[in-house]
Scaffold this active site. Structure first.
Site, PDB file in Angstrom:
ATOM      1  N   GLU A 217      -8.850   6.506  44.436  1.00 33.70           N
ATOM      2  CA  GLU A 217      -8.530   6.539  43.003  1.00 33.70           C
ATOM      3  C   GLU A 217      -7.127   7.105  42.746  1.00 33.70           C
ATOM      4  O   GLU A 217      -6.972   8.290  42.460  1.00 33.70           O
ATOM      5  CB  GLU A 217      -9.563   7.369  42.232  1.00 33.70           C
ATOM      6  CG  GLU A 217      -9.325   7.362  40.733  1.00 33.70           C
ATOM      7  CD  GLU A 217     -10.323   8.211  39.950  1.00 33.70           C
ATOM      8  OE1 GLU A 217     -10.241   8.218  38.711  1.00 33.70           O
ATOM      9  OE2 GLU A 217     -11.181   8.872  40.576  1.00 33.70           O
TER      10      GLU A 217
ATOM     11  N   LYS B 242     -10.533   2.564  42.548  1.00 37.81           N
ATOM     12  CA  LYS B 242     -10.818   2.945  41.157  1.00 37.81           C
ATOM     13  C   LYS B 242      -9.474   3.119  40.462  1.00 37.81           C
ATOM     14  O   LYS B 242      -8.703   4.015  40.794  1.00 37.81           O
ATOM     15  CB  LYS B 242     -11.649   4.227  41.084  1.00 37.81           C
ATOM     16  CG  LYS B 242     -11.995   4.640  39.651  1.00 37.81           C
ATOM     17  CD  LYS B 242     -13.051   5.730  39.609  1.00 37.81           C
ATOM     18  CE  LYS B 242     -13.344   6.133  38.173  1.00 37.81           C
ATOM     19  NZ  LYS B 242     -14.464   7.081  38.053  1.00 37.81           N
TER      20      LYS B 242
END
Length: 295
Positions: A176, A213
């Site tokens: 992420e 993400k």
């Protein structure tokens, strides 16, 4: 992790519920849920209250594998029980939902326009425990604030360095490299981040896959080639400070991306609500996010 679980996560319709608020963000989460700081006196009490909130969400009849593929858990949530069962077992055996463990230790101070992750000094121990608890994967977050090529390269390098260790442990990492939605050069940050990610993806050994993400992009469809990349199991989007309405609108413009929302999922839920009102509000949110994730 097994082939069935990989197939569910790779191709199943639905989204990922992010229930991994850490010690730093928990007071804000509880305040949004209707429990101000004045109502608890210690960190232990705080974590008991937030676990009760998460348990109420997870046990809700609205929270099912029909719409939800996975849930990202804080370490203390993994270590606790729901209705007498370990949380990960409850999610999989009762709900058919996979679990991811948040493994990062928070953010370092900003340098070169980015905030790297603090060193994850206990990663091997966390991975051992995750495997023993039958967790499917992990998640770790760093933040990009400015379009600094060197800073962004370091962010992506760090994510993949840890990601390779997580893959070696038999788990699927969610990488992420979040981009701050308020960044003055967000669109340029997205292009630099994407190029750095593609370079690492192309270098992964055959058969290895990660999840990404990412912040919802300014340019619709920007991450389509990441979605289609053979080393990517799934690309999920964070709400990143957008309201649920705006996050859902932007997500629907990006086919192939699915949601991994936290605050946007919990928006409107309060401890004071009756169970009926709570389940109805959560069900409406889940349906809205699911529709955008399957557009």
């Amino acid at each position: 992790m097994n082939k069935k679980q990989v197939e569910i996560m790779g191709t199943g319709p639905g989204f990922i519920a992010a229930l991994d608020q850490s010690g730093g963000s928990t007071p804000k989460t509880l305040a949004g849920y209707g429990i101000p700081k004045e109502q608890y006196g210690s960190e232990d009490e705080m974590f008991e209250l937030v676990h009760a909130m998460r348990s109420r969400v997870i046990t809700s009849p609205a929270f099912t594998s029909e719409h939800i593929l996975g849930a990202i858990l804080f370490e203390q949530t993994m270590d606790r029980t729901i209705e007498g069962m370990p949380t990960v077992d409850y999610l999989w055996e009762k709900k058919g939902i996979l679990s991811f463990l948040k493994v990062d230790k928070g953010l370092a101070d900003e340098e070169e326009g980015v905030r790297l992750m603090k060193p994850i000094t206990d990663l091997d121990d966390k991975l051992d425990r995750a495997v023993k608890n039958r967790v499917f994967g992990t998640k770790m977050r760093s933040v990009i604030n400015k379009a600094n090529p060197e800073g962004i390269r370091k962010i992506v390098d760090q994510q993949f360095e840890y990601g390779k260790r997580i893959l070696a442990a038999g788990l699927i990492p969610i990488l992420e490299p979040e981009i701050d939605i308020h960044s003055e050069d967000k669109a340029e940050c997205e292009l630099l981040m994407k190029a750095a990610v593609l370079k690492h993806l192309d270098a992964l050994p055959e058969g290895e896959r990660v999840m990404l993400k990412l912040t919802l992009p300014d340019q619709a469809g920007l991450f389509s080639d990441l979605v289609a990349h053979p080393h990517v199991l799934r690309v999920v989007a964070l709400s990143g400070g957008y309201s649920r309405e705006e996050a859902v609108r932007l997500l629907a413009l990006n086919p192939g991306l699915i949601a991994s929302f936290s605050r946007a999922l919990l928006e409107g839920l309060t401890v004071q609500q009756s169970d009926e009102a709570f389940h109805r509000m959560l069900g409406g949110s889940i349906q809205e996010i699911y529709q955008a994730s399957t557009t």
